[in-house]
Design a protein around this motif. Structure first.
Motif, mmCIF file in Angstrom:
data_model
loop_
_atom_site.group_PDB
_atom_site.id
_atom_site.type_symbol
_atom_site.label_atom_id
_atom_site.label_comp_id
_atom_site.label_asym_id
_atom_site.label_seq_id
_atom_site.Cartn_x
_atom_site.Cartn_y
_atom_site.Cartn_z
ATOM 1 N N VAL A 247 0.858 -1.191 0.000
ATOM 2 C CA VAL A 247 0.000 0.000 0.000
ATOM 3 C C VAL A 247 0.890 1.236 0.000
ATOM 4 O O VAL A 247 1.770 1.372 0.851
ATOM 5 N N ARG A 355 -6.815 7.910 -1.222
ATOM 6 C CA ARG A 355 -6.289 7.543 0.092
ATOM 7 C C ARG A 355 -6.839 8.468 1.179
ATOM 8 O O ARG A 355 -7.204 8.014 2.267
ATOM 9 N N SER A 373 -5.203 -3.360 -6.092
ATOM 10 C CA SER A 373 -4.571 -2.312 -5.285
ATOM 11 C C SER A 373 -5.601 -1.542 -4.465
ATOM 12 O O SER A 373 -5.355 -1.197 -3.303
ATOM 13 N N MET A 376 -6.476 -3.554 -1.391
ATOM 14 C CA MET A 376 -5.435 -3.510 -0.364
ATOM 15 C C MET A 376 -5.513 -2.192 0.414
ATOM 16 O O MET A 376 -5.367 -2.160 1.633
ATOM 17 N N GLU A 377 -5.746 -1.093 -0.297
ATOM 18 C CA GLU A 377 -5.858 0.214 0.365
ATOM 19 C C GLU A 377 -7.060 0.257 1.294
ATOM 20 O O GLU A 377 -6.980 0.766 2.417
ATOM 21 N N GLN A 380 -6.417 -1.881 4.449
ATOM 22 C CA GLN A 380 -5.490 -1.236 5.379
ATOM 23 C C GLN A 380 -6.142 -0.032 6.063
ATOM 24 O O GLN A 380 -5.799 0.298 7.199
#
Length: 487
Positions: A247, A355, A373, A376-377, A380
């Motif tokens: 990340v 983000r 991706s 995953m962001e 997290q």
């Protein structure tokens, strides 16, 4: 980590897509942070290197490690110029804004760049090559020069093992029922039979794995994909090494400052966990019908939302032709924003500070296409997901998120064929129901585990394996395939 007191040159060669280049860049940063004697070269077309160049020249930010600038100074960008094709000008030497009918042309131009890439190998003389799954010829070019290489998969192990399974064991069911697609499973893998320049994507994938020296690296971690990593290793006949979720840092300050301020101020006026972030990635245009159904779902959900919509840009045109699907979707449905009002909905054209949005306390859920991706962001950041996969690996990624308990999936009648009422129902369930509460609890537990563990252990393991490959070469062991040595 340097065992011999020398520097190591590593050449990275990702596929020409935003979703591949950024994971390669993040891996490069971590490798340079772990091994101070490593220099990493990232090779791609000039248009693809533009965002990476911006990342390399970021000023230090509060919270950065003191040596982060030094790590980035050991990352160098190398331009690869593709041969000129009549229907593929240089600004389309990337998948971004690329009309789907030009994808075979892009792969053909990429393959035809092998002589130029070989010249770069001779100039840089790397100790090691890290290559993507669509260009096995790159590894062969390196091996002819005695340079070892391994493939790095920027996707997950579940979907990669799924594709490999139906390539090697076509008549057998995939052994993990949670990832099966029912009657669609075998038909779904036919996308790998698409051919460009006489080579199918299936052959590209399998040959890239076969040529990979000793192991395959993958953007994943064992906490979520242990059984799929083990199964992929079995199918590949070699070790599969997870390198963590990779990340990235928050690069949202690269966006236009006014755009960032507008989004953050709008979010700041909303209640805790009341907003749904809706985004379908950087490379997909919704059709007119999909736009209408999504708008209907957002309207009838009753929720606040930020919707990232990709409208066709001038650079998406090629030789006077446009992507017809994108052309149809250049406008929101008539009267949509008048009915919603600016207080309830914010529509962002093209790119949003993802983000910053995912980590904002006002965010309640992420309605996502399930690009790896983005998942995953979201994990997290501890954000529950509403899965709406549309194509490529996304349906498999969505199944994995549901299996992990961190997402609910919107029902579809074939991928991309969804109804607004189901979108609205999915949003309400995640935001307000007991099921949604369970999903939130699970994803918050996952986020805490990811933050606590980090990915340094995985990167250390990868660095050790990379140095072993380099040092084998120094000890005189050939890295060329047996059939080449015999000749």
């Amino acid at each position: 980590m340097n065992m011999k007191g020398k520097s190591y040159r590593v050449l990275m060669f990702p596929w020409l897509a935003h979703g591949h280049i950024l994971p390669f860049f993040e891996l490069a940063r971590r490798l340079c942070g772990e091994c101070k004697d490593m220099v990493v070269y990232i090779c791609s077309t000039p248009i693809n290197l533009l965002p990476v160049r911006n990342l390399l020249h970021l000023p230090p930010r509060q919270g950065d490690r003191d040596d982060d600038d030094n790590d980035r100074s050991r990352i160098e960008l190398v331009e690869l110029h593709l041969p000129s094709l009549s229907d593929l000008p240089p600004h389309l030497h990337t998948t971004k804004y690329l009309p789907p009918d030009l994808m075979p042309s892009l792969k053909r131009a990429f393959d035809l760049s092998e002589p130029s890439f070989s010249g770069l190998l001779d100039t840089i003389q790397p100790d090691l090559l890290i290559y993507d799954f669509l260009q096995p010829w790159a590894c062969l070019a390196a091996q002819r020069r005695g340079i070892p290489g391994f493939t790095f998969m920027a996707s997950g192990a579940a979907q990669t093992s799924f594709f490999c399974h139906y390539s090697y064991l076509a008549e057998e069911e995939f052994p993990f029922s949670a990832i099966r697609l029912g009657t669609e499973s075998r038909r779904y893998t036919e996308m790998l039979d698409k051919s460009a320049n006489g080579m199918s994507d299936r052959d590209r994938l399998l040959n890239s794995i076969k040529l990979s020296s000793n192991f395959v690296a993958i953007k994943s971690f064992r906490d979520i994909e242990s059984k799929y990593i083990e199964y992929l290793s079995f199918l590949a006949g070699k070790e599969v090494v997870p390198v963590g979720p990779l990340v990235p840092d928050n690069y949202d300050h690269l966006v236009d400052a006014d755009q960032l301020k507008r989004v953050m101020e709008w979010l700041g006026k909303k209640g805790r966990r009341s907003v749904v972030f809706v985004s379908f990635g950087t490379e997909y245009f919704l059709s007119e019908e999909q736009m209408e159904q999504m708008a209907s779902g957002l309207e009838h959900s009753g929720a606040n939302f930020i919707w990232v919509v990709r409208f066709l840009k001038e650079e998406a045109a090629a030789a006077g032709r446009r992507n017809s699907k994108a052309t149809q979707a250049m406008k929101l449905p008539p009267g949509f924003m008048d009915r919603i009002g600016p207080e309830r909905g914010l529509v962002v054209d093209g790119w949003a500070p993802q983000r910053s949005i995912l980590t904002h306390p006002s965010l309640g859920a992420f309605l996502t296409h399930c690009g790896w991706s983005s998942l995953m962001e979201a994990m997290q950041s501890g954000v529950p997901m509403i899965a709406l996969p549309l194509h490529l690996d996304q349906p498999l990624n969505a199944k994995l998120m549901v299996e992990l308990g961190v997402a609910l999936e919107i029902p579809q009648q074939g991928f991309g064929n969804f109804k607004g009422k189901d979108v609205a129902r999915g949003m309400r369930e995640v935001l307000r129901s007991e099921i949604g509460h369970s999903v939130r609890k699970k994803v918050e537990e996952m986020a805490e585990a990811m933050r606590r563990k980090g990915d340094r252990h995985e990167i250390q393991e990868l660095v050790e394996k990379m140095l072993q490959l380099c040092n084998k070469d120094e000890q005189g062991e050939s890295n060329m395939p047996r059939e080449m040595v015999a000749n």
